[in-house]
Structure formats: C-alpha cells, structure tokens
Design a protein around this motif. Structure first.
Motif, PDB file in Angstrom:
ATOM      1  N   ARG A 123      11.768   3.666  -3.198  1.00  0.00           N
ATOM      2  CA  ARG A 123      11.032   4.248  -2.264  1.00  0.00           C
ATOM      3  C   ARG A 123      11.949   4.694  -1.074  1.00  0.00           C
ATOM      4  NH1 ARG A 123       7.276   0.292  -0.044  1.00  0.00           N
ATOM      5  NH2 ARG A 123       5.999   1.917   0.911  1.00  0.00           N
ATOM      6  N   ARG A 151      14.785   8.412  -5.677  1.00  0.00           N
ATOM      7  CA  ARG A 151      13.319   8.435  -6.256  1.00  0.00           C
ATOM      8  C   ARG A 151      13.335   8.160  -8.045  1.00  0.00           C
ATOM      9  NH1 ARG A 151       9.649   6.198  -5.443  1.00  0.00           N
ATOM     10  NH2 ARG A 151       7.898   7.280  -6.098  1.00  0.00           N
ATOM     11  N   VAL A 173       7.536   8.547  -0.866  1.00  0.00           N
ATOM     12  CA  VAL A 173       8.570   9.133   0.045  1.00  0.00           C
ATOM     13  C   VAL A 173       7.799   9.193   1.366  1.00  0.00           C
ATOM     14  CG1 VAL A 173       9.741  10.914   0.824  1.00  0.00           C
ATOM     15  CG2 VAL A 173       9.859  10.518  -1.599  1.00  0.00           C
ATOM     16  N   ASP A 181       4.826  13.095  -2.752  1.00  0.00           N
ATOM     17  CA  ASP A 181       5.444  11.849  -3.524  1.00  0.00           C
ATOM     18  C   ASP A 181       4.970  10.755  -2.641  1.00  0.00           C
ATOM     19  OD1 ASP A 181       6.423   9.508  -4.550  1.00  0.00           O
ATOM     20  OD2 ASP A 181       8.413  10.934  -4.979  1.00  0.00           O
TER      21      ASP A 181
END
Ligand SMILES: Nc1nc2c(ncn2[C@@H]2O[C@H](COP(=O)(O)OP(=O)(O)O)[C@@H](O)[C@H]2O)c(=O)[nH]1
Ligand SMILES: [Mg+2]
Length: 312
Positions: A75, A70, A108, A105
């Motif tokens: 991604r 990240r 993720v 996030d």
C-alpha cells in the motif's frame, strides 16, 4: 457505531486518514492529542522523499514508483507538497489528475499539502501527514517536494531515504543545488535519460559526490530513468532499498533519526511559542502598528519583538 478516529486510522480507513490530515493542517483542536496517540504507532512504513526542480519529472516518477510498489502488493501513500498551489489542502493538484489509474486504486492514498495562514507550519503538517499514513499501515510513503524552499528541504530531510531528481544538461541547476544535494540526496536520479547529455551529467554528479561532505559513509547512488516510459523504475526501487538497508545496518541511521527528532521538537516548539504570542489579545493590531514603525524606521525590529513578547 463507528470507532474513534484513531481506531479507524489504524484500521487503514482512507476517510479517517484524510480527516486527520485536515486536522493537523488546520492545527485544529484535538490535533495534538491525536498526534500523541499516532506517534507510538509509527515506524513501520518506509518514508521516501522525492525532491528536485520543477519539471524534472518528480510527479511522473512518483506515479511509476507507486505503481511498482503496488505490483508487489504494497500500500502506498503519496503526499505532494506544493506551497505555491492555489488549492487548499486536500484538493487534488492538476498534475495529480493524470494519475487516474492510481487514484482509483484503494491501495493508494494521494494528498497534496498547502500552506494556510501566515504562521507557517507546512513542514510540521507534512511530517504529521506522513506519520498518520504510517500509522494507517501504508508500506511506502512517498513525499514529493519542490527542492527550492527551506521548508521543502527540511521536509525532504525527514524521509528515511531522500531521492533527488535531476535532468540531463542542467549544469547550472546542479551548481545551484550542489550544496543541498550533497547534504540530502541518498539516491540521485537522472530522469529524462532519453535526452542528450546524460553521460556528462553523470560525470558531473560523480565529481560532486567525490567531494561530498557527508557525515555517514553512504555513497549516494546514481540511477538513470525515463519516467514517462517507465524505464529504470526497478533500479530506483533497488537503490532506495539499498540506502535504507545501509542505514539500518549502520550507526548513521540512529544519528539521522535523532537529528530528525530534534528538528521535529524544535518545529513544534517554534510553532507553539509563536502561536502563544500571537494568540494573546490585540497582537494582530500591535503587529500592524509595529510593522509600520519598523518600515518607516521609527523603530527597530528587535525592540518590536521585545514589545510583542512583553506580557501584559
Ligand atoms: N522526455 C521526458 N519527459 C519526461 C520524463 N519524465 C517526465 N517527463 C515530462 O516532464 C514534464 C514534467 O513532469 P512532472 O512529472 O510534472 O515534473 P515535476 O514538476 O518534477 O513533478 C511532463 O511533461 C512529463 O511528461 C522523461 O523521462 N522523459
Ligand atoms: Mg510535480
């Protein structure tokens, strides 16, 4: 109006990705059609399998590795396979709740897979979930499996790079996992390197590796990490990258891709043949009756199968 599910997946929409994964998990109507369209859109993401005994620190390592990627702006999709999980697919596993920073996030995506029903298909569904994440443009897709069951080993083998996580002083475990590790581990991690016995475990692994019967020329790398302290994560990422580069340069990569493709076809075939047989009328009752007869030795399992596949 919103686009089709496929369009939304390709655009990276998490809700669409989650829905598609549920469909392949349930083997829902239309899932096969969707996967046919997903397939040509895969092949960009790097699929990383992380496997090892329960408690070795896989989830902790996955969290840290995901955070590492990240930071580089990538991604990350995470698929955790836990057949023993009491949750149905889509639920967040207990140990996933720890991943609070990652969970918030948007770059993720985290999903856990579990088996439904008794016809299997966990490995197939997991590989399809990975394909969906790949089509959705995730740069890294990490699959965590417990390295014990056959399904999990199969899943780990479908990754581009397979990481086996060990801990110091698990001599017996190394023995039990030996065959499997040598076959599937591209990178061997000694996690919990804050504990005693790291050197000895490293020596044991090196000895095992020297007798490895790998079909390619890759020399599996050994990396030491302390996942809870975020130590060695950069080394792990570098080892994963090197393993991947090796495959891209070597013929072994093609052979590996073929082996995975062959396995996927056979899995689908097995599942479809089984489903076809089981879908016909009254098979469930027939199965119960046959099981009773086989259990009481009135009949052998072979003739029971003959009976099941006999078309009415
Ligand atoms: N001492 C130590 N403990 C660790 C390390 N990595 C993970 N753990 C702990 O080991 C336990 C199991 O970790 P987990 O990631 O859930 O393992 P998994 O079952 O393989 O996914 C947890 O209590 C972690 O905090 C490490 O590098 N050192
Ligand atoms: Mg775990």
């Amino acid at each position: 109006m919103k686009g089709s599910l496929l369009d939304r997946i390709v655009a990276g929409d998490s809700i669409a990705v989650a829905r598609a994964i549920s469909q392949v998990e349930d083997n829902a109507e239309g899932a096969a059609e969707l996967m046919k369209q997903i397939f040509p859109r895969t092949g960009r993401g790097l699929i990383i399998g992380i496997t090892g005994a329960p408690g070795a620190g896989k989830s902790t390592l996955v969290d840290k590795l995901a955070a590492h990627y990240r930071k580089a702006g990538e991604r990350v999709g995470i698929v955790a396979v836990d057949p023993s999980s009491p949750f149905s697919g889509g639920a967040i596993l207990g140990d996933r709740i720890r991943m609070q920073t990652l969970a918030l996030d948007k770059g993720v995506f985290i999903r856990s897979m579990a088996t439904r029903g008794n016809l299997g298909g966990l490995a197939r569904a997991t590989v399809e979930a990975v394909a969906i994440l790949d089509a959705a443009g995730f740069d890294k897709i990490i699959v965590e499996t417990v390295g014990v069951g056959q399904d999990e080993i199969e899943i780990a083998k479908t990754a581009d790079v397979c990481v086996v996580v060990l801990v110091p002083g698990m001599g017996d475990d190394v023995q039990t996992m030996k065959a499997g590790i040598m076959e599937i581990g591209d990178v061997l991690v000694i996690n919990k390197a804050d504990r005693d016995g790291v050197l000895r475990t490293e020596k044991e692994l090196e000895a095992l590796l020297s007798m490895s019967g790998r079909t390619d020329d890759w020399q599996p790398l050994i990396v030491k990490t302390v996942a809870i302290e975020n130590k060695g994560i950069g080394d792990l990422a570098a080892a994963i990258r090197r393993s991947h580069q090796f495959q891209q340069n070597a013929d072994g990569g093609t052979e590996r891709k073929r082996a995975i493709a062959r396995w996927r076809i056979l899995e689908l075939l097995r599942e479809r043949l089984l489903a076809d047989t089981m879908n016909s009328d009254s098979v469930a009752q027939k199965l119960d009756r046959l099981a009773e007869q086989v259990a009481s030795k009135q009949r052998d399992p072979y003739s029971a199968v003959d009976e099941l596949i006999k078309r009415q």
